[in-house]
Design a protein around this motif. Structure first.
Motif, PDB file in Angstrom:
ATOM      1  N   SER A 111     -54.190  39.457  -0.788  1.00 18.46           N
ATOM      2  CA  SER A 111     -53.721  38.409   0.100  1.00 18.46           C
ATOM      3  C   SER A 111     -53.312  39.020   1.443  1.00 18.46           C
ATOM      4  CB  SER A 111     -52.528  37.676  -0.508  1.00 18.46           C
ATOM      5  OG  SER A 111     -51.397  38.527  -0.546  1.00 18.46           O
ATOM      6  N   LEU A 112     -53.147  38.176   2.442  1.00 22.22           N
ATOM      7  CA  LEU A 112     -52.696  38.660   3.747  1.00 22.22           C
ATOM      8  C   LEU A 112     -51.340  39.333   3.636  1.00 22.22           C
ATOM      9  CD1 LEU A 112     -53.420  36.176   6.692  1.00 22.22           C
ATOM     10  CD2 LEU A 112     -53.680  38.654   6.679  1.00 22.22           C
ATOM     11  N   SER A 113     -50.452  38.724   2.866  1.00 22.74           N
ATOM     12  CA  SER A 113     -49.115  39.289   2.701  1.00 22.74           C
ATOM     13  C   SER A 113     -49.176  40.669   2.051  1.00 22.74           C
ATOM     14  CB  SER A 113     -48.263  38.340   1.849  1.00 22.74           C
ATOM     15  OG  SER A 113     -46.950  38.815   1.726  1.00 22.74           O
ATOM     16  N   GLU A 114     -50.051  40.828   1.041  1.00 26.10           N
ATOM     17  CA  GLU A 114     -50.220  42.133   0.395  1.00 26.10           C
ATOM     18  C   GLU A 114     -50.834  43.138   1.367  1.00 26.10           C
ATOM     19  OE1 GLU A 114     -50.935  40.646  -4.221  1.00 26.10           O
ATOM     20  OE2 GLU A 114     -52.620  40.793  -2.818  1.00 26.10           O
ATOM     21  N   ALA A 115     -51.744  42.662   2.222  1.00 28.81           N
ATOM     22  CA  ALA A 115     -52.346  43.547   3.222  1.00 28.81           C
ATOM     23  C   ALA A 115     -51.289  44.083   4.169  1.00 28.81           C
ATOM     24  CB  ALA A 115     -53.433  42.798   3.995  1.00 28.81           C
ATOM     25  N   PHE A 116     -50.342  43.232   4.552  1.00 28.73           N
ATOM     26  CA  PHE A 116     -49.253  43.678   5.422  1.00 28.73           C
ATOM     27  C   PHE A 116     -48.401  44.736   4.728  1.00 28.73           C
ATOM     28  CE2 PHE A 116     -50.127  40.193   8.276  1.00 28.73           C
ATOM     29  CZ  PHE A 116     -49.596  40.619   9.486  1.00 28.73           C
ATOM     30  N   GLU A 131     -46.498  38.478  10.801  1.00 30.05           N
ATOM     31  CA  GLU A 131     -46.633  37.790   9.515  1.00 30.05           C
ATOM     32  C   GLU A 131     -45.932  36.437   9.538  1.00 30.05           C
ATOM     33  OE1 GLU A 131     -46.146  38.678   4.713  1.00 30.05           O
ATOM     34  OE2 GLU A 131     -45.338  40.096   6.173  1.00 30.05           O
ATOM     35  N   SER A 132     -44.800  36.365  10.217  1.00 30.53           N
ATOM     36  CA  SER A 132     -44.084  35.100  10.339  1.00 30.53           C
ATOM     37  C   SER A 132     -44.909  34.065  11.102  1.00 30.53           C
ATOM     38  CB  SER A 132     -42.739  35.328  11.054  1.00 30.53           C
ATOM     39  OG  SER A 132     -42.070  34.110  11.288  1.00 30.53           O
ATOM     40  N   ASP A 133     -45.572  34.504  12.177  1.00 29.87           N
ATOM     41  CA  ASP A 133     -46.432  33.601  12.943  1.00 29.87           C
ATOM     42  C   ASP A 133     -47.618  33.127  12.108  1.00 29.87           C
ATOM     43  OD1 ASP A 133     -44.950  33.550  15.286  1.00 29.87           O
ATOM     44  OD2 ASP A 133     -45.891  35.346  16.089  1.00 29.87           O
TER      45      ASP A 133
END
Length: 418
Positions: free
Chosen positions: A127-132, A155-157
């Motif tokens: 996921s994008l969150s995991e990528a971060f 990530e918040s944006d």
């Protein structure tokens, strides 16, 4: 005035958003009374985005109402793969195929396409969150407050623009170009075009690293995403003249850290963080030069920022007084030699700049532009100018050898001193 579709309203900025009340029976489950989604900055963009947003919100409501795992699974399949896929799965009886669902059965079922996402059973889902999280660990963001804040803001944006499903629950396989442009358009409501480019580059780097690290077979939808109005334009900053720079210097109380920092900025053309974050070990008063390098206070912007800068006689004299009694590891400027000190320093100096200069395109950073113009006016070769100011060079030859001799750099720099 054109009548807007149901659940759509126009903000004072002109942008459109989807706003719908959460059904009473779902308020406690979702923890909110309304749901919002950004629809675009113009009417046509709103019309294009509305069907997908409506479908996404309805799917969230349906999923909240679903009682068991089977119902929730059907809701998710319907959301991502369409009604036909959900119908096939609902009618499917596991006893019909003891060996499980084969790839041949899937191919014969005439399922709708996955909108460009091709996910094999062996391929990892990130996921994008995991990528971060992966990128933060690789970069050591926990030890770099500035980087950590930038990643957190990006990530918040993304959460605000795309929603929690696309950021935290769905694989990056399902990110589309439309998601990328939606993120860009929402960013432009908050920041300038150049700042938007910086945030987009962060997201692009995060996804690229996850793709390479995890072996994900997907095209980065943020690649080559254009932002209108971005770029370094000639009018972004105006240089200060020598008269203006000296007038500002005289307005700052003498024998203070701010006075010396401003003098160094004016005489060297260095960046604020490079000067405010100096340690005593970075200053060589015997050779009358500064070494701009990574230290315990701050890192450098680029590799080419590492350099030696000749000091003017007045700066050397002032530094000698300032560093008296300090050891090598001490910051030269006690108050500003800390994390975030450069921001505080810039804000303090700007108060003195604005007492003399009202032109908004002239700031503390204009001292760097001033030094570039001064070097140019002396006939200084462009490559030497880049070395003195810490600008990167795209030429391969510039990366060979030990660099220019200190006396050559001093000869050109002293032509700009007062």
């Amino acid at each position: 005035m054109t009548k807007l579709p149901r659940y759509v309203r126009q903000r004072s900025s002109g942008a459109y958003e989807f706003r719908r009340n959460v059904p009473k029976d779902l308020v406690e489950i979702l923890g909110k009374t309304h749901v919002y989604r950004y629809l675009g900055g113009d009417y046509r963009s709103m019309l294009r985005a509305l069907p997908e947003v409506e479908g996404e919100v309805e799917a969230v409501f349906d999923q909240c109402r679903a009682r068991g795992p089977r119902e929730k699974t059907l809701v998710m399949v319907r959301q991502h793969f369409g009604d036909r896929a959900a119908e096939i799965l609902a009618d499917f009886n596991r006893n019909d195929l003891p060996g499980g669902i084969s790839r041949g059965w899937l191919q014969s079922a005439n399922l709708p396409p996955l909108h460009g996402a091709r996910l094999s059973p062996e391929e990892p889902c990130v996921s994008l969150s995991e990528a971060f999280e992966i990128y933060q660990n690789f970069k050591g963001a926990s030890n770099n407050k500035k980087m950590a804040n930038s990643l957190r803001r990006a990530e918040s944006d993304l959460l605000s623009a795309l929603g929690i499903n696309k950021v935290k629950r769905r694989s990056i396989h399902f990110l589309s170009r439309a998601d990328a442009t939606q993120y860009r358009d929402q960013l432009l409501q908050r920041v300038s075009a150049n700042s938007a480019v910086r945030y987009i580059n962060i997201v692009k780097a995060v996804i690229n690293y996850a793709i390479n690290e995890k072996g994900v077979n997907v095209v980065n939808p943020f690649h080559n995403l254009k932002v209108k109005g971005a770029g370094n334009n000639k009018g972004d900053r105006l240089p200060l003249s020598k008269v203006e720079a000296e007038t500002i210097l005289r307005s700052i109380p003498p024998k203070t850290d701010l006075h010396l920092i401003y003098m160094l900025l004016s005489d060297t053309g260095a960046r604020i963080a490079e000067i405010s974050g100096l340690q005593v070990k970075d200053v060589d008063l015997r050779k009358h030069c500064l070494t701009i390098q990574d230290n315990e206070i701050r890192s450098l912007k680029t590799k080419s920022s590492h350099r030696r800068i000749p000091l003017s006689p007045r700066a050397s004299k002032a530094l000698e007084r300032c560093m008296a009694g300090k050891v090598a590891s001490n910051p030269v400027f006690a108050w500003y030699g800390r994390g975030g000190g450069n921001t505080a320093c810039s804000a303090a100096l700007m108060k003195y700049v604005r007492k003399v200069i009202t032109e908004p395109k002239k700031t503390v950073h204009s001292l760097r532009h001033k030094k570039k113009d001064e070097l140019r006016s002396t006939g200084c070769p462009e490559e030497i100018s880049k070395v003195l100011l810490g600008h990167s060079s795209t030429e391969v030859a510039a990366r060979y050898g030990a660099g220019f001799d200190g006396e050559i750099l001093k000869a050109w720099m002293q032509k700009t001193w007062y």
